[in-house]
Enzyme design. Structure first.
Site, PDB file in Angstrom:
ATOM      1  N   GLY A 126      10.423   8.592   6.828  1.00 18.38           N
ATOM      2  CA  GLY A 126      11.474   7.779   7.421  1.00 18.38           C
ATOM      3  C   GLY A 126      12.308   7.042   6.379  1.00 18.38           C
ATOM      4  O   GLY A 126      13.530   6.950   6.495  1.00 18.38           O
ATOM      5  N   SER A 127      11.653   6.528   5.368  1.00 20.10           N
ATOM      6  CA  SER A 127      12.385   5.751   4.354  1.00 20.10           C
ATOM      7  C   SER A 127      13.429   6.614   3.655  1.00 20.10           C
ATOM      8  O   SER A 127      14.588   6.207   3.496  1.00 20.10           O
ATOM      9  CB  SER A 127      11.417   5.176   3.306  1.00 20.10           C
TER      10      SER A 127
ATOM     11  N   ASN B 184      10.338  -1.889  14.964  1.00 28.01           N
ATOM     12  CA  ASN B 184       8.937  -1.605  14.645  1.00 28.01           C
ATOM     13  C   ASN B 184       8.015  -2.807  14.809  1.00 28.01           C
ATOM     14  O   ASN B 184       6.815  -2.649  14.945  1.00 28.01           O
ATOM     15  CB  ASN B 184       8.815  -1.041  13.230  1.00 28.01           C
TER      16      ASN B 184
ATOM     17  N   GLN C  36      10.417   4.778  15.275  1.00 29.26           N
ATOM     18  CA  GLN C  36       9.462   4.299  16.279  1.00 29.26           C
ATOM     19  C   GLN C  36       9.701   4.927  17.651  1.00 29.26           C
ATOM     20  O   GLN C  36       8.982   4.634  18.605  1.00 29.26           O
ATOM     21  CB  GLN C  36       9.550   2.769  16.409  1.00 29.26           C
TER      22      GLN C  36
ATOM     23  N   CYS D 275       1.379 -13.105   4.115  1.00 27.41           N
ATOM     24  CA  CYS D 275       0.463 -12.417   3.203  1.00 27.41           C
ATOM     25  C   CYS D 275       0.314 -10.941   3.536  1.00 27.41           C
ATOM     26  O   CYS D 275       0.218 -10.107   2.650  1.00 27.41           O
ATOM     27  CB  CYS D 275      -0.889 -13.096   3.232  1.00 27.41           C
TER      28      CYS D 275
HETATM   29  C1  LIG Z   1       7.545   3.372   9.399  1.00 30.92           C
HETATM   30  C2  LIG Z   1       8.986   3.132   9.511  1.00 30.92           C
HETATM   31  C3  LIG Z   1       9.881   3.572   8.526  1.00 30.92           C
HETATM   32  C4  LIG Z   1       9.407   4.208   7.254  1.00 30.92           C
HETATM   33  O1  LIG Z   1       8.907   5.505   7.459  1.00 30.92           O
HETATM   34  P1  LIG Z   1       8.014   6.165   6.305  1.00 30.92           P
HETATM   35  O2  LIG Z   1       7.802   7.558   6.775  1.00 30.92           O
HETATM   36  O3  LIG Z   1       6.753   5.374   6.258  1.00 30.92           O
HETATM   37  O4  LIG Z   1       8.798   6.091   5.058  1.00 30.92           O
HETATM   38  C5  LIG Z   1      11.221   3.360   8.716  1.00 30.92           C
HETATM   39  N1  LIG Z   1      11.680   2.750   9.824  1.00 30.92           N
HETATM   40  C6  LIG Z   1      10.865   2.325  10.801  1.00 30.92           C
HETATM   41  C7  LIG Z   1      11.433   1.681  12.010  1.00 30.92           C
HETATM   42  C8  LIG Z   1       9.489   2.491  10.675  1.00 30.92           C
HETATM   43  O5  LIG Z   1       8.685   2.049  11.624  1.00 30.92           O
END
Ligand SMILES: *Cc1c(COP(=O)(O)O)cnc(C)c1O
Length: 396
Positions: free
Chosen positions: A70-71, A151, A179, A324
């Site tokens: 996702g990133s 999220n 999500q 934290c």
């Molecule tokens: C988990 C998440 C990401 C990141 O996805 P990764 O596959 O962990 O890089 C981006 N946006 C949202 C809303 C997420 O919940």
């Protein structure tokens, strides 16, 4: 009892996804760019998978680019739109204050490069106001990026309405749907989405793989230079086993979505009702316009981290937007965005339910949280001042 209630952080891989991945690693290990049969077999699997994934969101196969998650998809979508904007002299981007950091940090980078970024408020209910969004669009606006489901607090954004507004104004619309994919119906055509990010490990697929949908005509910039994989838009030998397993998980999640929604909505609402009984607590985000798996509360005069540690001792894995746990000194930007003050935001609890969660488990969670909250408050001097009236409660 052992309860995994942190599915918004990551999910357990489904058995189907594991079996598919193993089979692929053992039997389809060729490089898709190789010309011999083993390579071509991998290439075929890859392209069949692209079709399957495209179909689930009503896209064309060539509109899907596989990424590391996702990133990466968020980064590539936003950077691509920014580059399109630069060419046209359009350097204004609209987003929201409660996006994932993969979006917010990318926008920050663009801001340093001279882009103007408008972050819309998400109000107390955690939902973007489409009229405010439309009012923020100007001639220089190139991109609107708004997540489908938040999220942390699980609120669902009016994606189709935003899509319609963006299309009418000729603005590119990207949504971080990490999500939502596999959990809510997505139709990129009906919802008029130009770009969409997804991640396999949020729907019972493997970690480190995801995809970016980009509508035909939206020119992608590649973040990684190298070979000509993914039509030259994402270099690097494809993670074939991961990609194939992602599709297996997605097909399964999509097929079960309606049943999951019906069952989990009951468990979610039961949890919300039970946890509301805790004095000086508040639900975060709209009660109804939220994904069926998400419950998020703030408890006054509670340190989120202590809450999580004590719940873990009772077998419950949950999450908090507190300082934290997220590795920073500031409380959750999402909770601040919906108007929670620092002290209250520190005492948050997010439960993101597994599809097979039951009312019995909800009962166990409610009892555990009640006990732990009362316990933690019992040795807080500030709590004593609140109860005796020396200090005023923030949450009623
Ligand atoms: C988990 C998440 C990401 C990141 O996805 P990764 O596959 O962990 O890089 C981006 N946006 C949202 C809303 C997420 O919940």
């Amino acid at each position: 009892m052992k309860i995994y209630a942190d599915n918004a952080a990551t999910t357990k891989m489904s058995q189907t996804a594991i079996d598919t991945m193993l089979d692929c690693m053992q039997n389809v290990y060729g490089n898709p760019s190789s010309l011999y049969t083993l390579g071509q077999k991998a290439k075929e699997r890859l392209e069949k998978t692209r079709e399957e994934i495209a179909k689930i969101i009503n896209a064309e196969p060539r509109e899907i680019i596989f990424t590391s998650g996702g990133s990466e998809a968020d980064n590539q979508a936003i950077i691509s739109a920014a580059n399109i904007g630069k060419k046209k002299g359009k350097t204004h981007i609209i987003s929201t204050a409660f996006e994932h950091h993969a979006v917010l940090h990318t926008l920050n980078k663009l801001k340093k490069q001279g882009f103007e970024i408008t972050l819309l408020p998400v109000h107390e209910n955690g939902v973007v106001d489409v009229n405010e969004l439309e009012a923020a669009i100007k001639d220089e606006t190139i991109l609107v990026t708004v997540m489908t489901v938040n999220n942390e607090i699980g609120t669902i954004q009016p994606i189709a309405e935003i899509g319609a507004v963006c299309r009418a104004h000729g603005v590119i619309f990207h949504t971080d749907a990490v999500q939502a994919v596999g959990h809510l119906p997505i139709d990129v055509k009906a919802q008029q989405i130009d770009m969409l990010s997804a991640s396999a490990h949020k729907f019972h697929g493997p970690k480190g793989v995801g995809f970016l949908y980009a509508k035909k005509g939206v020119v992608l910039s590649n973040l990684i230079e190298g070979g000509a994989q993914e039509r030259g838009k994402r270099a690097g030998t494809e993670n074939v086993a991961g990609i194939v397993a992602m599709a297996a998980a997605l097909k399964e999640s999509a097929a079960n979505m309606d049943g999951d929604k019906e069952r989990l909505t009951k468990v979610r609402d039961y949890l919300i009702k039970g946890l509301s009984e805790i004095p000086h607590s508040a639900l975060n985000g709209d009660e109804k316009q939220r994904i069926y798996s998400n419950v998020n509360f703030c408890f006054e005069e509670i340190e989120g981290e202590s809450l999580l540690i004590l719940l873990d001792r009772k077998g419950i894995s949950a999450s908090s937007g507190s300082a934290c746990t997220s590795g920073s000194l500031d409380p959750s930007h999402v909770l601040l965005a919906i108007g929670r003050i620092h002290d209250v935001a520190h005492g948050s609890l997010r439960l993101s339910l597994e599809e097979n969660a039951t009312i019995e488990e909800a009962d166990y969670i409610i009892e555990a949280v009640k006990e732990v909250v009362a316990h933690l408050r019992s040795f807080s001097p500030v709590w004593r001042d609140l109860v005796s009236g020396k200090k005023e409660f923030i949450l009623k």
